[in-house]
Scaffold this motif. Structure first.
Motif, PDB file in Angstrom:
ATOM      1  N   GLY A 141       0.786  -1.213   0.000  1.00 44.70           N
ATOM      2  CA  GLY A 141       0.000   0.000   0.000  1.00 44.70           C
ATOM      3  C   GLY A 141       0.822   1.270   0.000  1.00 44.70           C
ATOM      4  O   GLY A 141       1.989   1.282   0.387  1.00 44.70           O
ATOM      5  N   GLN A 142       0.188   2.352  -0.461  1.00 42.10           N
ATOM      6  CA  GLN A 142       0.784   3.666  -0.356  1.00 42.10           C
ATOM      7  C   GLN A 142       0.241   4.351   0.894  1.00 42.10           C
ATOM      8  O   GLN A 142      -0.398   3.706   1.728  1.00 42.10           O
ATOM      9  CB  GLN A 142       0.514   4.454  -1.636  1.00 42.10           C
ATOM     10  CG  GLN A 142       1.247   3.860  -2.836  1.00 42.10           C
ATOM     11  CD  GLN A 142       1.413   4.846  -3.972  1.00 42.10           C
ATOM     12  OE1 GLN A 142       0.788   5.894  -4.016  1.00 42.10           O
ATOM     13  NE2 GLN A 142       2.272   4.493  -4.927  1.00 42.10           N
ATOM     14  N   LEU A 143       0.511   5.626   1.033  1.00 47.03           N
ATOM     15  CA  LEU A 143       0.319   6.309   2.309  1.00 47.03           C
ATOM     16  C   LEU A 143      -1.043   6.079   2.959  1.00 47.03           C
ATOM     17  O   LEU A 143      -1.131   5.593   4.088  1.00 47.03           O
ATOM     18  CB  LEU A 143       0.541   7.818   2.122  1.00 47.03           C
ATOM     19  CG  LEU A 143       0.199   8.682   3.340  1.00 47.03           C
ATOM     20  CD1 LEU A 143       1.106   8.373   4.510  1.00 47.03           C
ATOM     21  CD2 LEU A 143       0.255  10.155   2.973  1.00 47.03           C
ATOM     22  N   LEU A 144      -2.125   6.444   2.286  1.00 54.41           N
ATOM     23  CA  LEU A 144      -3.438   6.419   2.936  1.00 54.41           C
ATOM     24  C   LEU A 144      -3.868   4.998   3.279  1.00 54.41           C
ATOM     25  O   LEU A 144      -4.454   4.752   4.339  1.00 54.41           O
ATOM     26  CB  LEU A 144      -4.461   7.121   2.051  1.00 54.41           C
ATOM     27  CG  LEU A 144      -4.142   8.598   1.757  1.00 54.41           C
ATOM     28  CD1 LEU A 144      -5.189   9.202   0.835  1.00 54.41           C
ATOM     29  CD2 LEU A 144      -4.023   9.396   3.047  1.00 54.41           C
ATOM     30  N   GLU A 145      -3.558   4.057   2.402  1.00 58.25           N
ATOM     31  CA  GLU A 145      -3.870   2.653   2.695  1.00 58.25           C
ATOM     32  C   GLU A 145      -3.020   2.151   3.848  1.00 58.25           C
ATOM     33  O   GLU A 145      -3.488   1.394   4.710  1.00 58.25           O
ATOM     34  CB  GLU A 145      -3.621   1.802   1.443  1.00 58.25           C
ATOM     35  CG  GLU A 145      -3.944   0.331   1.651  1.00 58.25           C
ATOM     36  CD  GLU A 145      -3.588  -0.525   0.446  1.00 58.25           C
ATOM     37  OE1 GLU A 145      -3.620  -1.775   0.580  1.00 58.25           O
ATOM     38  OE2 GLU A 145      -3.264   0.039  -0.631  1.00 58.25           O
ATOM     39  N   TRP A 146      -1.750   2.553   3.891  1.00 56.37           N
ATOM     40  CA  TRP A 146      -0.844   2.109   4.941  1.00 56.37           C
ATOM     41  C   TRP A 146      -1.311   2.595   6.312  1.00 56.37           C
ATOM     42  O   TRP A 146      -1.242   1.869   7.304  1.00 56.37           O
ATOM     43  CB  TRP A 146       0.568   2.615   4.643  1.00 56.37           C
ATOM     44  CG  TRP A 146       1.674   1.812   5.243  1.00 56.37           C
ATOM     45  CD1 TRP A 146       2.214   0.644   4.777  1.00 56.37           C
ATOM     46  CD2 TRP A 146       2.394   2.119   6.444  1.00 56.37           C
ATOM     47  NE1 TRP A 146       3.230   0.221   5.603  1.00 56.37           N
ATOM     48  CE2 TRP A 146       3.359   1.106   6.632  1.00 56.37           C
ATOM     49  CE3 TRP A 146       2.326   3.164   7.361  1.00 56.37           C
ATOM     50  CZ2 TRP A 146       4.244   1.092   7.703  1.00 56.37           C
ATOM     51  CZ3 TRP A 146       3.208   3.145   8.448  1.00 56.37           C
ATOM     52  CH2 TRP A 146       4.154   2.120   8.613  1.00 56.37           C
ATOM     53  N   LEU A 147      -1.810   3.823   6.354  1.00 53.90           N
ATOM     54  CA  LEU A 147      -2.361   4.335   7.610  1.00 53.90           C
ATOM     55  C   LEU A 147      -3.523   3.473   8.096  1.00 53.90           C
ATOM     56  O   LEU A 147      -3.603   3.111   9.275  1.00 53.90           O
ATOM     57  CB  LEU A 147      -2.838   5.779   7.424  1.00 53.90           C
ATOM     58  CG  LEU A 147      -1.776   6.865   7.269  1.00 53.90           C
ATOM     59  CD1 LEU A 147      -2.431   8.183   6.887  1.00 53.90           C
ATOM     60  CD2 LEU A 147      -0.960   7.029   8.543  1.00 53.90           C
ATOM     61  N   GLU A 148      -4.434   3.157   7.184  1.00 58.65           N
ATOM     62  CA  GLU A 148      -5.605   2.346   7.543  1.00 58.65           C
ATOM     63  C   GLU A 148      -5.215   0.937   7.976  1.00 58.65           C
ATOM     64  O   GLU A 148      -5.733   0.404   8.965  1.00 58.65           O
ATOM     65  CB  GLU A 148      -6.560   2.261   6.341  1.00 58.65           C
ATOM     66  CG  GLU A 148      -7.209   3.578   5.962  1.00 58.65           C
ATOM     67  CD  GLU A 148      -8.375   3.937   6.871  1.00 58.65           C
ATOM     68  OE1 GLU A 148      -8.789   3.084   7.659  1.00 58.65           O
ATOM     69  OE2 GLU A 148      -8.858   5.090   6.768  1.00 58.65           O
ATOM     70  N   ARG A 149      -4.285   0.356   7.257  1.00 54.15           N
ATOM     71  CA  ARG A 149      -3.958  -1.059   7.476  1.00 54.15           C
ATOM     72  C   ARG A 149      -3.080  -1.277   8.705  1.00 54.15           C
ATOM     73  O   ARG A 149      -3.260  -2.248   9.449  1.00 54.15           O
ATOM     74  CB  ARG A 149      -3.254  -1.621   6.239  1.00 54.15           C
ATOM     75  CG  ARG A 149      -3.012  -3.129   6.324  1.00 54.15           C
ATOM     76  CD  ARG A 149      -2.233  -3.659   5.143  1.00 54.15           C
ATOM     77  NE  ARG A 149      -2.897  -3.442   3.869  1.00 54.15           N
ATOM     78  CZ  ARG A 149      -2.412  -3.855   2.692  1.00 54.15           C
ATOM     79  NH1 ARG A 149      -1.249  -4.491   2.657  1.00 54.15           N
ATOM     80  NH2 ARG A 149      -3.072  -3.637   1.576  1.00 54.15           N
ATOM     81  N   TYR A 150      -2.123  -0.386   8.925  1.00 55.50           N
ATOM     82  CA  TYR A 150      -1.132  -0.629   9.969  1.00 55.50           C
ATOM     83  C   TYR A 150      -1.114   0.419  11.087  1.00 55.50           C
ATOM     84  O   TYR A 150      -1.067   0.079  12.267  1.00 55.50           O
ATOM     85  CB  TYR A 150       0.272  -0.686   9.351  1.00 55.50           C
ATOM     86  CG  TYR A 150       0.443  -1.787   8.331  1.00 55.50           C
ATOM     87  CD1 TYR A 150       0.405  -3.130   8.707  1.00 55.50           C
ATOM     88  CD2 TYR A 150       0.630  -1.482   6.988  1.00 55.50           C
ATOM     89  CE1 TYR A 150       0.560  -4.142   7.780  1.00 55.50           C
ATOM     90  CE2 TYR A 150       0.793  -2.487   6.046  1.00 55.50           C
ATOM     91  CZ  TYR A 150       0.750  -3.817   6.444  1.00 55.50           C
ATOM     92  OH  TYR A 150       0.897  -4.806   5.521  1.00 55.50           O
ATOM     93  N   THR A 151      -1.131   1.694  10.701  1.00 59.26           N
ATOM     94  CA  THR A 151      -0.875   2.742  11.691  1.00 59.26           C
ATOM     95  C   THR A 151      -1.983   2.859  12.721  1.00 59.26           C
ATOM     96  O   THR A 151      -1.727   2.844  13.935  1.00 59.26           O
ATOM     97  CB  THR A 151      -0.679   4.105  10.991  1.00 59.26           C
ATOM     98  OG1 THR A 151       0.404   3.978  10.063  1.00 59.26           O
ATOM     99  CG2 THR A 151      -0.373   5.194  11.990  1.00 59.26           C
ATOM    100  N   TRP A 152      -3.236   2.985  12.253  1.00 62.73           N
ATOM    101  CA  TRP A 152      -4.322   3.155  13.214  1.00 62.73           C
ATOM    102  C   TRP A 152      -4.402   1.980  14.194  1.00 62.73           C
ATOM    103  O   TRP A 152      -4.488   2.220  15.422  1.00 62.73           O
ATOM    104  CB  TRP A 152      -5.660   3.330  12.507  1.00 62.73           C
ATOM    105  CG  TRP A 152      -5.804   4.438  11.500  1.00 62.73           C
ATOM    106  CD1 TRP A 152      -6.582   4.407  10.375  1.00 62.73           C
ATOM    107  CD2 TRP A 152      -5.229   5.759  11.509  1.00 62.73           C
ATOM    108  NE1 TRP A 152      -6.515   5.597   9.684  1.00 62.73           N
ATOM    109  CE2 TRP A 152      -5.687   6.453  10.370  1.00 62.73           C
ATOM    110  CE3 TRP A 152      -4.359   6.408  12.382  1.00 62.73           C
ATOM    111  CZ2 TRP A 152      -5.311   7.749  10.068  1.00 62.73           C
ATOM    112  CZ3 TRP A 152      -3.969   7.709  12.088  1.00 62.73           C
ATOM    113  CH2 TRP A 152      -4.445   8.368  10.951  1.00 62.73           C
ATOM    114  N   PRO A 153      -4.378   0.733  13.747  1.00 58.91           N
ATOM    115  CA  PRO A 153      -4.492  -0.371  14.716  1.00 58.91           C
ATOM    116  C   PRO A 153      -3.377  -0.387  15.757  1.00 58.91           C
ATOM    117  O   PRO A 153      -3.637  -0.607  16.946  1.00 58.91           O
ATOM    118  CB  PRO A 153      -4.449  -1.619  13.831  1.00 58.91           C
ATOM    119  CG  PRO A 153      -4.957  -1.157  12.499  1.00 58.91           C
ATOM    120  CD  PRO A 153      -4.439   0.234  12.351  1.00 58.91           C
TER     121      PRO A 153
END
Length: 430
Positions: A87-99
């Motif tokens: 993923g790129q930035l916005l997907e990466w935030l959703e997939r990894y960062t928030w959790p």
């Protein structure tokens, strides 16, 4: 008093402007630190004669001593998601960062990660850093407490988000303002710690929260403001939808009083010339994050245009989208990014950006980033023979520039033999 003998290198200005006059190099040098501050750095034969007869000299001949590295953008809460693929930035935030950031509501978890994070910085030669925690007060307290014990210079502050993020990370803008104010009063200026007002990026803050973030920045002289800017094309387009009245992504921050000395924006890949000129005019700085920009496919930073605009630029590892805590590895990737952009990064300039350049971007060059008398005694001892390949290649080098280039292309945490903070050993390779 501490006296350390070895090859010493530091900078007095930007080599891109001052050339060889910008650096101070002593093949056999001595660094003298008194009460945590640099007293003098120069040729060993001259300075040894000034020492008391019973002075102890730490002998590091065969190794290179440089100022402690300065990381101008990194996320301590993302330590455990470094090297998470896809993923790129916005997907990466959703997939990894928030959790992963959800867990930092637990003070015990925050403390465990903060301890590891600070040790990992020191293991890689980084003594100062501008750090993103999470929205949780516990994450700020844990990071500052860990840094305070290690006497590190850390800039950080509670992340502000009140929209476009999961409910478990969303906080009312008034609550964020009050909590930030209390944290400023508790931590800013304590030891070597400095507070940064931290709106994550314009998409995750309502106009009211952005307004209050600017107010915090104005109300507390000496605090910092850190955020993200123009990292990814999809992100830039999203900001335009959310703030259609703004001329540009940068203009959003300016409208809310967030540009000025001590405001630091990570990435800045997709700026135009007007944005760069405005950043330079207001004194805002850029953190160039090469490993993250490559990993997320965000784009190639244009250092030449930043230089032409007169911008302050430092280097950020941006862990966890960044792929290494090592400033040496990050400098190697910066070289490659600029190569792809038709530009060149000299090894002297690279080491300047990781030390004095980073300090200047943070308005701390009177305290860190060099061995000027009175600066805080943070330094790194680099081993040019840390690995068989590094040793073989270094042995064939004939100039300082070549040896620096080899260190930044082949070096990593293994090349850091020791890290000293305020004139005292903080980490030593076993």
């Amino acid at each position: 008093m501490r006296a350390v003998r070895g090859e010493i290198l530091h900078f007095t200005s930007d080599p891109a402007v001052g050339g060889t006059e910008a650096l101070r190099h002593f093949a056999d040098g001595l660094l003298i630190v008194r009460e945590g501050l640099v007293a003098e750095a120069g040729p060993a034969d001259a300075l040894l004669a000034k020492l008391p007869a019973d002075a102890r000299v730490e002998d590091r001949r065969g190794r290179m001593i440089v100022p402690g590295f300065i990381d101008t953008h990194i996320h301590f809460a993302q330590t455990d998601i470094i090297a998470s693929p896809g993923g790129q930035l916005l997907e990466w935030l959703e997939r990894y960062t928030w959790p992963v950031e959800q867990a930092f509501a637990d003070p015990a978890h925050a403390a465990t990660v903060a301890e590891f994070f600070c040790d990992e910085l020191l293991r890689n030669g980084t003594t100062s850093a501008a750090v993103f925690p999470t929205v949780h007060r516990a994450s700020v307290d844990a990071l500052f407490e860990a840094a305070l014990r290690r006497r590190m210079r850390i800039i950080s502050g509670k992340v502000l988000m009140d929209r476009n993020c999961p409910e478990f990370l969303c906080e009312g803008c008034e609550g964020g303002y009050v909590a930030s104010k209390e944290l400023i009063e508790r931590w800013h200026g304590r030891g070597r710690l400095l507070y940064a007002v931290t709106p994550r990026f314009a998409a995750t803050s309502t106009p009211q929260q952005m307004r209050l973030a600017g107010r915090l920045f104005a109300e507390h002289p000496g605090v910092y403001l850190q955020s993200h800017l123009a990292e990814n094309r999809a992100e830039v387009a999203w900001i335009h939808e959310l703030y259609p009245e703004a001329r540009s992504y940068l203009d959003v921050y300016e409208r809310f009083g967030q540009l000025g000395p001590r405001s630091v924006f990570a990435h800045c890949v997709w700026l135009d010339d007007a944005d760069r000129a405005r950043m330079a005019a207001t004194g805002a700085a850029i953190s160039f994050c090469p490993t993250s920009n490559l990993f997320l496919g965000s784009g190639l930073f244009d250092l030449a245009k930043a230089d032409a605009a007169g911008l302050r630029v430092g280097i950020g590892t941006d862990v966890g989208a960044g792929t290494s805590f090592s400033m040496l590895q990050t400098l190697g990737e910066a070289y490659k990014v600029l190569q792809l952009n038709g530009q060149s990064l000299s090894p002297e300039r690279a080491f300047y950006l990781a030390t004095l350049g980073g300090a200047r971007s943070l308005y701390l060059d009177d305290r860190i980033g060099s061995f000027a008398p009175g600066c805080e005694g943070d330094f790194v001892v680099l081993d040019p023979a840390a690995t068989p390949l590094l040793a073989r290649r270094s042995a064939a080098c004939t100039t300082l520039a070549e040896r620096l280039f080899v260190l930044m292309m082949l070096g990593d945490d293994r090349a850091v033999a020791e890290t000293w903070v305020m004139g005292e050993p903080a980490w030593r390779r076993p």
